[in-house]
Design a protein around this motif. Structure first.
Motif, short mmCIF file in Angstrom:
data_model
loop_
_atom_site.label_atom_id
_atom_site.label_comp_id
_atom_site.label_asym_id
_atom_site.label_seq_id
_atom_site.Cartn_x
_atom_site.Cartn_y
_atom_site.Cartn_z
N ASP A 105 0.85 -1.18 0.00
CA ASP A 105 0.00 0.00 0.00
C ASP A 105 0.90 1.24 0.00
N ARG A 107 0.07 4.25 -0.22
CA ARG A 107 -0.49 5.43 0.43
C ARG A 107 0.26 5.74 1.71
N VAL A 147 -1.31 -0.52 -4.21
CA VAL A 147 -2.25 0.61 -4.17
C VAL A 147 -1.47 1.89 -4.45
N ASN A 148 -1.86 2.60 -5.51
CA ASN A 148 -1.15 3.81 -5.91
C ASN A 148 -1.51 4.97 -4.99
N GLU A 149 -0.49 5.70 -4.56
CA GLU A 149 -0.71 6.79 -3.60
C GLU A 149 -1.39 8.00 -4.22
N LYS A 150 -1.35 8.15 -5.56
CA LYS A 150 -1.95 9.32 -6.21
C LYS A 150 -3.36 9.02 -6.72
N THR A 151 -3.51 7.92 -7.44
CA THR A 151 -4.82 7.59 -8.00
C THR A 151 -5.70 6.83 -7.02
N LEU A 152 -5.07 6.27 -5.98
CA LEU A 152 -5.75 5.43 -4.98
C LEU A 152 -6.34 4.16 -5.60
N THR A 154 -5.88 0.30 -7.38
CA THR A 154 -5.06 -0.88 -7.17
C THR A 154 -4.66 -1.50 -8.51
#
Length: 202
Positions: A105, A107, A147-152, A154
């Motif tokens: 993750d 994020r 999980v991408n921190e910008k687009t949120l 997966t």
């Protein structure tokens, strides 16, 4: 006892290894010293908590990993060398239907004070002396989920029905003679269609 007793053997041995964070389960472990072979029906490694709970207790990004194998054979064990020089020497490890799941993750913030070493460096940092002529993985199922921190959103990458061959794995005397092939780790990874995914030497 083990080194001097060529008829030593055991079978039908299953057990769990529990740590505060993880559980390792080994099913039907068998050993026959007359043929220097270990076999097991399966092995599984998993955290004791689910990945959402795992993320909640971590301050920084950390891989959540699950791993298992099917039938596995370890050939050419040399107990004499281990008891004499504490070297784990194996001719071949062959495992079938391995599964590796990795989840991260992003994020969570990255821990900039620590880093993951490159494969060669990681091998050199293993304190135990290990020498394995070849490691063969057949029909493995590998996935990496993030999980991408910008687009949120997966994303997931999967490698199904994958075969891998690692040759000349050593954790000691790696640089004693770099020109000798026996001191270079060769890795080949391919899928069942024969397409090579990774190939190289370290």
């Amino acid at each position: 006892m083990l080194a001097g007793n060529k008829n030593f053997r055991f079978k039908n041995t299953s057990f769990n290894i529990l740590t505060p964070q993880n559980n390792v389960r080994v099913n039907n472990l068998q050993f026959d010293n007359s043929v220097k072979t270990i076999s097991l029906d399966s092995m599984a490694f998993a955290p004791l908590i689910d990945r959402d709970s795992f993320n909640r207790i971590n301050i920084y990004q950390k891989d959540y990993m699950q791993f298992s194998t099917g039938k596995t054979f370890i050939y050419g064990i040399n107990p004499e060398l281990f008891f004499k020089d504490t070297i784990i020497f194996l001719k071949k490890i062959e495992t079938n239907q391995a599964m590796l799941r990795v989840y991260k993750d992003k994020r969570l913030p990255a821990n900039k004070s620590s880093y993951k070493p490159l494969p060669v460096t990681a091998i050199q940092q293993i304190s135990k002396k290990i020498s394995i002529d070849s490691i063969q993985v057949k029909n493995a199922d590998i996935s990496y989920e993030e999980v991408n921190e910008k687009t949120l959103m997966t994303g997931i990458v999967k490698f199904k029905r994958t075969d891998a061959l690692i040759q000349n794995f050593k954790t000691f005397d790696i640089n004693s003679n770099p020109e000798l092939g026996s001191n270079r780790i060769v890795t080949i990874v391919k899928n069942t269609a024969g397409k090579i995914l990774v190939s190289g030497q370290t």
